[in-house]
Design a protein around this motif. Sequence first.
Motif, mmCIF file in Angstrom:
data_model
loop_
_atom_site.group_PDB
_atom_site.id
_atom_site.type_symbol
_atom_site.label_atom_id
_atom_site.label_comp_id
_atom_site.label_asym_id
_atom_site.label_seq_id
_atom_site.Cartn_x
_atom_site.Cartn_y
_atom_site.Cartn_z
ATOM 1 N N LEU A 2 99.890 -27.750 -14.975
ATOM 2 C CA LEU A 2 98.817 -28.343 -14.177
ATOM 3 C C LEU A 2 98.431 -27.364 -13.082
ATOM 4 O O LEU A 2 99.300 -26.799 -12.411
ATOM 5 C CB LEU A 2 99.270 -29.656 -13.556
ATOM 6 N N GLN A 3 97.151 -27.168 -12.886
ATOM 7 C CA GLN A 3 96.637 -26.218 -11.900
ATOM 8 C C GLN A 3 95.717 -26.952 -10.949
ATOM 9 O O GLN A 3 94.604 -27.337 -11.312
ATOM 10 C CB GLN A 3 95.885 -25.089 -12.605
ATOM 11 N N LEU A 18 89.205 -32.155 -4.767
ATOM 12 C CA LEU A 18 90.293 -31.432 -5.412
ATOM 13 C C LEU A 18 90.147 -31.553 -6.923
ATOM 14 O O LEU A 18 89.697 -32.576 -7.438
ATOM 15 C CB LEU A 18 91.646 -31.987 -4.984
ATOM 16 N N SER A 19 90.574 -30.504 -7.618
ATOM 17 C CA SER A 19 90.543 -30.499 -9.076
ATOM 18 C C SER A 19 91.931 -30.205 -9.601
ATOM 19 O O SER A 19 92.710 -29.491 -8.969
ATOM 20 C CB SER A 19 89.574 -29.426 -9.590
ATOM 21 N N CYS A 20 92.218 -30.743 -10.754
ATOM 22 C CA CYS A 20 93.494 -30.475 -11.419
ATOM 23 C C CYS A 20 93.198 -30.287 -12.900
ATOM 24 O O CYS A 20 92.824 -31.238 -13.595
ATOM 25 C CB CYS A 20 94.464 -31.618 -11.199
ATOM 26 N N ALA A 21 93.369 -29.054 -13.359
ATOM 27 C CA ALA A 21 93.135 -28.733 -14.762
ATOM 28 C C ALA A 21 94.469 -28.629 -15.483
ATOM 29 O O ALA A 21 95.440 -28.113 -14.936
ATOM 30 C CB ALA A 21 92.373 -27.417 -14.870
ATOM 31 N N ARG A 70 88.335 -38.727 -13.904
ATOM 32 C CA ARG A 70 88.748 -37.853 -15.001
ATOM 33 C C ARG A 70 87.521 -37.304 -15.726
ATOM 34 O O ARG A 70 86.516 -37.997 -15.835
ATOM 35 C CB ARG A 70 89.547 -38.628 -16.043
ATOM 36 N N ASP A 71 87.645 -36.092 -16.220
ATOM 37 C CA ASP A 71 86.662 -35.527 -17.133
ATOM 38 C C ASP A 71 87.436 -35.133 -18.384
ATOM 39 O O ASP A 71 88.097 -34.088 -18.419
ATOM 40 C CB ASP A 71 85.961 -34.324 -16.511
ATOM 41 N N ALA A 72 87.365 -35.983 -19.390
ATOM 42 C CA ALA A 72 88.159 -35.750 -20.598
ATOM 43 C C ALA A 72 87.739 -34.464 -21.308
ATOM 44 O O ALA A 72 88.589 -33.738 -21.847
ATOM 45 C CB ALA A 72 88.029 -36.941 -21.541
ATOM 46 N N ALA A 73 86.454 -34.169 -21.292
ATOM 47 C CA ALA A 73 85.978 -32.966 -21.977
ATOM 48 C C ALA A 73 86.546 -31.698 -21.365
ATOM 49 O O ALA A 73 86.819 -30.717 -22.056
ATOM 50 C CB ALA A 73 84.455 -32.927 -21.949
ATOM 51 N N LYS A 74 86.754 -31.723 -20.051
ATOM 52 C CA LYS A 74 87.294 -30.561 -19.343
ATOM 53 C C LYS A 74 88.803 -30.684 -19.142
ATOM 54 O O LYS A 74 89.413 -29.764 -18.588
ATOM 55 C CB LYS A 74 86.603 -30.391 -17.992
ATOM 56 N N ASN A 75 89.362 -31.820 -19.558
ATOM 57 C CA ASN A 75 90.800 -32.056 -19.354
ATOM 58 C C ASN A 75 91.168 -31.820 -17.890
ATOM 59 O O ASN A 75 92.143 -31.115 -17.560
ATOM 60 C CB ASN A 75 91.643 -31.171 -20.268
ATOM 61 N N THR A 76 90.370 -32.400 -17.021
ATOM 62 C CA THR A 76 90.493 -32.180 -15.575
ATOM 63 C C THR A 76 90.425 -33.512 -14.855
ATOM 64 O O THR A 76 89.692 -34.417 -15.258
ATOM 65 C CB THR A 76 89.374 -31.245 -15.074
ATOM 66 N N VAL A 77 91.198 -33.609 -13.804
ATOM 67 C CA VAL A 77 91.194 -34.787 -12.947
ATOM 68 C C VAL A 77 90.754 -34.345 -11.561
ATOM 69 O O VAL A 77 91.113 -33.245 -11.100
ATOM 70 C CB VAL A 77 92.591 -35.427 -12.888
ATOM 71 N N TYR A 109 105.286 -33.996 -14.561
ATOM 72 C CA TYR A 109 104.836 -32.618 -14.382
ATOM 73 C C TYR A 109 104.016 -32.542 -13.096
ATOM 74 O O TYR A 109 103.233 -33.433 -12.790
ATOM 75 C CB TYR A 109 103.975 -32.162 -15.561
ATOM 76 N N TRP A 110 104.174 -31.434 -12.383
ATOM 77 C CA TRP A 110 103.496 -31.246 -11.107
ATOM 78 C C TRP A 110 102.624 -30.003 -11.121
ATOM 79 O O TRP A 110 103.028 -28.970 -11.685
ATOM 80 C CB TRP A 110 104.522 -31.096 -9.983
ATOM 81 N N GLY A 111 101.472 -30.097 -10.470
ATOM 82 C CA GLY A 111 100.705 -28.904 -10.181
ATOM 83 C C GLY A 111 101.368 -28.154 -9.041
ATOM 84 O O GLY A 111 102.318 -28.638 -8.422
ATOM 85 N N GLN A 112 100.838 -27.000 -8.703
ATOM 86 C CA GLN A 112 101.495 -26.142 -7.719
ATOM 87 C C GLN A 112 101.186 -26.542 -6.292
ATOM 88 O O GLN A 112 101.817 -26.036 -5.379
ATOM 89 C CB GLN A 112 101.087 -24.666 -7.929
ATOM 90 N N GLY A 113 100.271 -27.452 -6.079
ATOM 91 C CA GLY A 113 99.933 -27.889 -4.735
ATOM 92 C C GLY A 113 98.779 -27.100 -4.147
ATOM 93 O O GLY A 113 98.661 -25.888 -4.350
ATOM 94 N N THR A 114 97.948 -27.799 -3.407
ATOM 95 C CA THR A 114 96.835 -27.165 -2.723
ATOM 96 C C THR A 114 96.767 -27.744 -1.309
ATOM 97 O O THR A 114 96.872 -28.957 -1.119
ATOM 98 C CB THR A 114 95.515 -27.349 -3.495
#
Length: 120
Positions: A2-3, A18-21, A70-77, A109-114
């Motif tokens: 997760l980014q 914020l975005s999370c891909a 959520r944007d399912a097409a971009k797999n992004t929250v 699972y965790w993203g790296q944080g922003t």
Amino acid sequence: QLQASGGGLVQAGGSLRLSCAASGFTFEYHNVGWFRQVPGKEREGISCSSSRDGRIYYADSVKGRFTISRDAAKNTVYLQMSSLKSEDTAVYYCAAPCEGGSYYPGMTYWGQGTLVTVSS
């Protein structure tokens, strides 16, 4: 993996998104959410979007000001944050899966944080 991205410095009353891909992970089939942490304090679950029934949890501290999507097409929250306050200053993490304001130790699972800094 997760980014998370989109953090920065903003004045009180302002907005940030914020975005999370995700890579190697499909958000569509999992609950996904956002947590935040201030040094010296416990990590706080602020929003979680259910993949099962579409229900969304918001912590009282952000209800009415933050919106998860959520944007399912971009797999992004995304986390749209508005009317920001100085107390919203924290490192923000995206995470999956989540349940309400909680996560699953050893499984989430965790993203790296922003970092979000709100100046008053």
